[in-house]
Design a protein around this motif. Structure first.
Motif, short mmCIF file in Angstrom:
data_model
loop_
_atom_site.label_atom_id
_atom_site.label_comp_id
_atom_site.label_asym_id
_atom_site.label_seq_id
_atom_site.Cartn_x
_atom_site.Cartn_y
_atom_site.Cartn_z
N VAL A 155 0.82 -1.22 0.10
CA VAL A 155 -0.01 0.13 -0.04
C VAL A 155 0.93 1.30 0.09
O VAL A 155 0.68 2.15 -0.86
CB VAL A 155 -0.91 0.01 1.22
N ARG A 156 1.82 1.34 1.01
CA ARG A 156 2.89 2.29 0.80
C ARG A 156 3.58 2.69 -0.49
O ARG A 156 3.75 3.75 -0.81
CB ARG A 156 3.65 2.16 2.15
N MET A 157 3.74 1.41 -1.07
CA MET A 157 4.75 1.55 -2.32
C MET A 157 3.67 2.20 -3.41
O MET A 157 4.49 3.08 -4.15
CB MET A 157 5.31 0.17 -2.58
N HIS A 158 2.52 1.68 -3.47
CA HIS A 158 1.71 2.53 -4.57
C HIS A 158 1.41 3.80 -3.99
O HIS A 158 1.27 4.56 -5.23
CB HIS A 158 0.41 1.48 -4.45
N THR A 159 1.36 4.05 -2.92
CA THR A 159 0.97 5.32 -2.76
C THR A 159 1.93 6.37 -3.13
O THR A 159 1.90 7.44 -3.56
CB THR A 159 0.58 5.78 -1.13
N ARG B 140 2.25 9.34 -5.71
CA ARG B 140 2.49 10.73 -5.34
C ARG B 140 3.69 11.26 -6.15
O ARG B 140 3.49 12.51 -6.82
CB ARG B 140 3.03 10.49 -3.93
N LYS B 141 4.78 10.36 -6.64
CA LYS B 141 5.73 11.05 -7.37
C LYS B 141 5.44 11.16 -8.77
O LYS B 141 5.76 12.12 -9.55
CB LYS B 141 6.94 10.05 -7.26
N ARG B 142 4.45 10.32 -9.32
CA ARG B 142 3.85 10.50 -10.69
C ARG B 142 3.34 11.73 -10.82
O ARG B 142 3.27 12.44 -11.92
CB ARG B 142 3.15 9.47 -11.17
N ALA C 139 -1.57 13.94 1.22
CA ALA C 139 -2.81 14.65 0.81
C ALA C 139 -2.84 15.42 -0.29
O ALA C 139 -3.98 15.63 -0.93
CB ALA C 139 -2.71 15.63 2.05
N GLN C 140 -1.60 15.99 -0.77
CA GLN C 140 -1.48 16.68 -2.07
C GLN C 140 -1.86 15.79 -3.18
O GLN C 140 -2.67 16.28 -4.10
CB GLN C 140 -0.37 17.26 -2.35
N LEU D 15 -5.16 16.17 -6.09
CA LEU D 15 -4.80 16.41 -7.26
C LEU D 15 -5.54 15.17 -8.05
O LEU D 15 -6.36 15.65 -9.01
CB LEU D 15 -3.33 16.13 -7.46
N ALA D 16 -5.74 14.14 -7.28
CA ALA D 16 -6.21 13.06 -8.07
C ALA D 16 -7.92 13.25 -8.19
O ALA D 16 -8.48 13.15 -9.03
CB ALA D 16 -5.94 11.70 -7.35
#
Length: 258
Positions: A227-231, A235-237, A244-245, A249-250
């Motif tokens: 979960v943390r990896m996908h999050t 975020r980076k993409r 939160a940002q 944005l999503a």
């Protein structure tokens, strides 16, 4: 043929433009009307870009500059990172009203190889000059809308002669145009909207609903580490500095729903 300066020097044109924009039934209609208006007054193409303060990545983007083609090549070569409009805004060098000439920059500045390739790509598809307007978003003090008229060097000079009325037109475009959605995708830039994986979208959706990592892991049948990896990847993409940002944005880009 009527000169560009004549076409944008008559105040009565504003009433007609306002009526055309107000008649749009949805954002697709408004965008297509905006592009037509831009061309009617002499521009080759139109871009409308929304930024959030503190984030160099656009929140959303509507463009007609790549209608002749070239978008796939633009994305594949990551020209967005050296795009003259986006770089000028991100570096804070863009004026409130500005004129960017690719040919002038290629002649006067020491450009990187990638930047020069990007400029040649844009020139190949008919873009040489840009008249830009940085405008505050009336609905959000922390946001800014960038309206860009792509044109030839001759038209750019004529636009500057009628810059006051052109500024009003730019403000009307900023007010009436909104982000593309999956069902209203005219002018959409795929790079900003289609690059999250289905799993990343699912996890951001769960986060937007208030679920924590443990709850998401249980709900999706994966580990909390995953979960943390996908999050983090999402975020980076998206160019987000915080979780939160990334969620915000999503949501704004209509990639997920709360």
């Amino acid at each position: 043929m009527e000169k560009v300066t004549t076409r944008i020097s008559k105040p009565e044109i504003l009433v007609d433009i306002l009526n055309q924009l107000a008649a749009g039934e949805n954002q697709n209609d408004v965008w297509q009307t905006s592009v037509k208006i831009a061309r009617d007054i002499g521009a080759d193409a139109l871009n409308v870009i929304r930024y959030q303060a503190g984030n160099p990545m656009p929140v959303w983007f509507r463009v007609s500059t790549h209608e002749r083609g070239g978008m796939e090549e633009y994305i594949a070569n990551d020209y967005m990172s050296v795009d003259p409009i986006l770089v000028s805004w991100a570096e804070g060098t863009m004026k409130d009203v500005d004129h960017i000439s690719l040919l002038q920059q290629m002649e006067e500045l020491e450009l990187s190889e990638k930047t020069r390739e990007c400029y040649e790509h844009l020139l190949k598809y008919g873009q040489s000059d840009y008249i830009t307007f940085r405008l505050n978003d009336n609905l959000d003090d922390g946001a800014e809308v960038l309206v860009v008229f792509a044109c030839t060097a001759t038209v750019a000079e004529e636009f500057k002669a009628g810059i006051d009325l052109l500024a009003v037109i730019a403000n009307l475009f900023a007010v009436y145009n909104g982000p593309p959605t999956p069902n209203q995708s005219v002018g959409k830039v795929p790079l900003l909207y289609d690059f999250l994986t289905p799993r990343e979208k699912d996890i951001l959706t769960c986060l937007a609903k208030g679920m924590n990592n443990a709850q998401i892991a249980h709900h999706m049948g994966i580990s909390e580490v995953t979960v943390r990896m996908h999050t983090t990847n999402a975020r980076k993409r998206m160019g987000a500095t915080t979780r939160a940002q990334a969620i915000a944005l999503a949501l704004v880009r209509n990639l997920i729903s709360a």
